[in-house]
Design an enzyme around this catalytic site. Structure first.
Site, PDB file in Angstrom:
ATOM      1  N   LYS A 119       8.858 -27.899  69.715  1.00 18.18           N
ATOM      2  CA  LYS A 119       7.941 -28.852  69.072  1.00 18.18           C
ATOM      3  C   LYS A 119       6.869 -29.235  70.070  1.00 18.18           C
ATOM      4  O   LYS A 119       7.090 -29.191  71.284  1.00 18.18           O
ATOM      5  CB  LYS A 119       8.697 -30.109  68.642  1.00 18.18           C
TER       6      LYS A 119
HETATM    7  P1  NAD Z   1       0.924 -35.356  56.822  1.00 17.54           P
HETATM    8  O1  NAD Z   1       0.145 -35.823  57.983  1.00 17.54           O
HETATM    9  O2  NAD Z   1       0.327 -34.339  55.904  1.00 17.54           O
HETATM   10  O3  NAD Z   1       1.367 -36.596  55.908  1.00 17.54           O
HETATM   11  C1  NAD Z   1       2.039 -37.712  56.422  1.00 17.54           C
HETATM   12  C2  NAD Z   1       2.071 -38.800  55.361  1.00 17.54           C
HETATM   13  O4  NAD Z   1       2.841 -39.918  55.832  1.00 17.54           O
HETATM   14  C3  NAD Z   1       0.687 -39.352  55.022  1.00 17.54           C
HETATM   15  O5  NAD Z   1       0.658 -39.767  53.673  1.00 17.54           O
HETATM   16  C4  NAD Z   1       0.578 -40.558  55.966  1.00 17.54           C
HETATM   17  O6  NAD Z   1      -0.379 -41.509  55.510  1.00 17.54           O
HETATM   18  C5  NAD Z   1       2.002 -41.089  55.903  1.00 17.54           C
HETATM   19  N1  NAD Z   1       2.400 -41.854  57.104  1.00 17.54           N
HETATM   20  C6  NAD Z   1       2.182 -41.510  58.389  1.00 17.54           C
HETATM   21  N2  NAD Z   1       2.696 -42.439  59.205  1.00 17.54           N
HETATM   22  C7  NAD Z   1       3.258 -43.373  58.421  1.00 17.54           C
HETATM   23  C8  NAD Z   1       3.944 -44.596  58.666  1.00 17.54           C
HETATM   24  N3  NAD Z   1       4.126 -45.030  59.925  1.00 17.54           N
HETATM   25  N4  NAD Z   1       4.385 -45.309  57.605  1.00 17.54           N
HETATM   26  C9  NAD Z   1       4.185 -44.879  56.327  1.00 17.54           C
HETATM   27  N5  NAD Z   1       3.534 -43.728  56.042  1.00 17.54           N
HETATM   28  C10 NAD Z   1       3.075 -43.005  57.067  1.00 17.54           C
HETATM   29  O7  NAD Z   1       2.310 -34.830  57.425  1.00 17.54           O
HETATM   30  P2  NAD Z   1       3.371 -33.869  56.746  1.00 17.54           P
HETATM   31  O8  NAD Z   1       3.127 -32.491  57.214  1.00 17.54           O
HETATM   32  O9  NAD Z   1       3.457 -34.174  55.289  1.00 17.54           O
HETATM   33  O10 NAD Z   1       4.706 -34.354  57.495  1.00 17.54           O
HETATM   34  C11 NAD Z   1       5.416 -35.509  57.089  1.00 17.54           C
HETATM   35  C12 NAD Z   1       6.812 -35.460  57.685  1.00 17.54           C
HETATM   36  O11 NAD Z   1       7.454 -34.244  57.265  1.00 17.54           O
HETATM   37  C13 NAD Z   1       6.876 -35.451  59.206  1.00 17.54           C
HETATM   38  O12 NAD Z   1       8.053 -36.114  59.603  1.00 17.54           O
HETATM   39  C14 NAD Z   1       7.002 -33.972  59.531  1.00 17.54           C
HETATM   40  O13 NAD Z   1       7.619 -33.760  60.791  1.00 17.54           O
HETATM   41  C15 NAD Z   1       7.900 -33.530  58.397  1.00 17.54           C
HETATM   42  N6  NAD Z   1       7.868 -32.097  58.095  1.00 17.54           N
HETATM   43  C16 NAD Z   1       6.692 -31.466  57.806  1.00 17.54           C
HETATM   44  C17 NAD Z   1       6.706 -30.117  57.479  1.00 17.54           C
HETATM   45  C18 NAD Z   1       5.460 -29.381  57.062  1.00 17.54           C
HETATM   46  O14 NAD Z   1       5.581 -28.210  56.667  1.00 17.54           O
HETATM   47  N7  NAD Z   1       4.299 -29.988  57.087  1.00 17.54           N
HETATM   48  C19 NAD Z   1       7.907 -29.409  57.502  1.00 17.54           C
HETATM   49  C20 NAD Z   1       9.094 -30.085  57.790  1.00 17.54           C
HETATM   50  C21 NAD Z   1       9.051 -31.431  58.083  1.00 17.54           C
END
Ligand code: NAD
Length: 429
Positions: A119
């Site tokens: 990561k």
């Molecule tokens: P992103 O940046 O596209 O979206 C994040 C969302 O969460 C947004 O709506 C943002 O406004 C909100 N957010 C951020 N911080 C926040 C907080 N402190 N309180 C409330 N809302 C908050 O990110 P993503 O790619 O959707 O990733 C979200 C989660 O999923 C992360 O934990 C990431 O590690 C995990 N994840 C992502 C993927 C992927 O393929 N993108 C895969 C596995 C896991």
């Protein structure tokens, strides 16, 4: 294998509830006890293989220079190249990156893709940077971690606040140094640059499979089910869209500074359109505004935390009114909340299983890049569903075998696979 003086074999020092690496270790040792892992294997599996800390100087648009802290941490590469996203956030810190890297190791093993865990992150609030500044930051960070990434070494992907464009810049920077185009250095790229069809929606699509599998297992009627989703980015937004498409009522949705509920069901396509246009949920009229805490406490059948770590803690776990939690985010629940959720009889599909759809299709992308032959989206989605259903079934079987919950079972499943490979490979020299 035995160890006498290793750092990691010692019991973890008491850390605060919101330390993600502490949360990872607590679950690791719970599973390692069930597997009867010896001290040496525990030491190997709890010590990241490599941690690179870099400084990322960036020329800002006004001519000044800012320096940001960045990391790339490789937890374990015994199964194959390390794999894991790159995150831009003011909250990024070494223990967070360490935890996220270790979760990737277990996740890849649970979903059975031939990768280890890694990561990366840069401590920056990208909302305060222009597009040009973000591009320069990305290219400089890539140069700083170049020696340890590559299609056979470590393959980054998008995570919070990074996206297809970020991956395109990383791929281009790496390729400029390599003097030829290296598409397989990252996944989650635009399709035109060697990305995979179905990758942008993969994590959300995996969550959909988890919701369906849980409904079957718990005999819940999805036609009557309600869902609350925290976070509406790549993961949460896609999950909302896909659940809406199959007729599941999405009654709550949020972003970092706005949360809204509508017990009759939100008009999800309209919310997502608003979000695309305004980059915030603020101003959307079809729901009542609530606090983030109230959103999580909204009565529902499925709660999908899809934002960030430490959202369900010992303080609020007892107040949740859901039957199932499907963890789209990594580490949204603290280890101290696990027991409270268990006592409440909430069925938790943990992050290292629930959100594995992203890395599964990242694997497909890497395979397609190496073959130079690209699949139809239907094929990607079908293969994804096969991997996710198999992983769910394997984890469920472990719950029955050991009489444990889904989280511990997922750790047992992932750690067992990596521990077996570690023992088979033996120690070099
Ligand atoms: P992103 O940046 O596209 O979206 C994040 C969302 O969460 C947004 O709506 C943002 O406004 C909100 N957010 C951020 N911080 C926040 C907080 N402190 N309180 C409330 N809302 C908050 O990110 P993503 O790619 O959707 O990733 C979200 C989660 O999923 C992360 O934990 C990431 O590690 C995990 N994840 C992502 C993927 C992927 O393929 N993108 C895969 C596995 C896991």
């Amino acid at each position: 294998m035995s160890a006498t003086t290793s750092v990691a074999a010692r019991p973890a020092a008491k850390v605060s509830e919101d330390n993600p690496y502490g949360a990872m270790l607590a679950r690791f040792h719970r599973a390692a006890d069930i597997l009867n892992l010896d001290r040496g294997v525990r030491a190997v599996l709890t010590t990241p293989e490599r941690e690179l800390k870099v400084a990322v100087p960036v020329r800002m648009d006004d001519g000044s220079v800012e320096v940001y802290d960045g990391w790339r941490i490789q937890h374990n590469s015994s199964m194959g190249p390390c794999k894991g996203g790159i995150r831009y956030s003011p909250e990024v810190n070494p223990d967070e990156v360490r935890a996220l890297a270790a979760w990737m190791t277990w996740k890849c093993a649970v979903v059975q893709v031939p990768f280890g865990g890694g990561k990366g992150g840069v401590k920056v609030d990208p909302r305060k940077l222009s597009r040009g500044e973000i591009e320069r930051l990305t290219r400089r960070y890539t140069t700083a971690i170049m020696d340890i990434i590559g299609p056979d070494k470590d393959v980054p992907a998008p995570d919070m606040n990074t996206n297809e464009q970020t991956m395109a810049w990383i791929m281009d920077t790496y390729s400029m140094h390599a003097r030829h185009t290296v598409t397989g250095v990252v996944t989650g790229k635009p399709f035109a640059l060697g990305g995979s069809l179905g990758r942008p929606a993969a994590t959300g699509r995996g969550l959909l499979t988890m919701v369906r599998e849980a409904a079957t297992e718990l005999k819940l009627d999805l036609a009557k089910a309600s869902v609350v989703i925290q976070g509406s980015g790549n993961v949460g937004g896609t999950a909302a869209q896909l659940l809406h498409e199959i007729g599941v009522k999405v009654i709550g949705l949020s972003d970092i500074d706005t949360a809204m509920v509508n017990p009759k069901g939100l008009d999800v396509p309209a919310v997502l359109k608003h979000l695309e246009k305004k980059h915030t949920l603020k101003g959307f009229k079809g729901g009542d505004l609530v606090s983030n805490e109230d959103l999580l406490r909204t009565p529902c059948d499925f709660l999908l935390p899809c934002a960030t770590e430490n959202q369900i803690t010992s303080k609020n776990a007892g107040k949740l009114r859901t039957r199932v939690i499907v963890e789209g985010a990594n580490g949204p629940t603290t280890a101290e909340a696990d027991r409270i959720l268990d006592d409440a009889g909430i069925f938790v599909i943990p992050d290292i299983l629930a959100n594995a759809g992203g890395v599964a299709v990242s694997y497909f992308e890497w395979v397609q890049d190496r073959h130079g032959y690209f699949w139809e989206e239907r094929e990607v989605n079908e293969r994804l569903a096969v991997l996710m259903r198999r992983a769910f079934a394997n984890v469920l079987a472990r719950t029955k075998q050991h009489k444990i919950n889904m989280r511990t079972a997922a750790y047992v499943e992932g750690i067992d696979r990596v521990a077996r490979v570690t023992s088979l490979r033996g120690l070099y020299p």
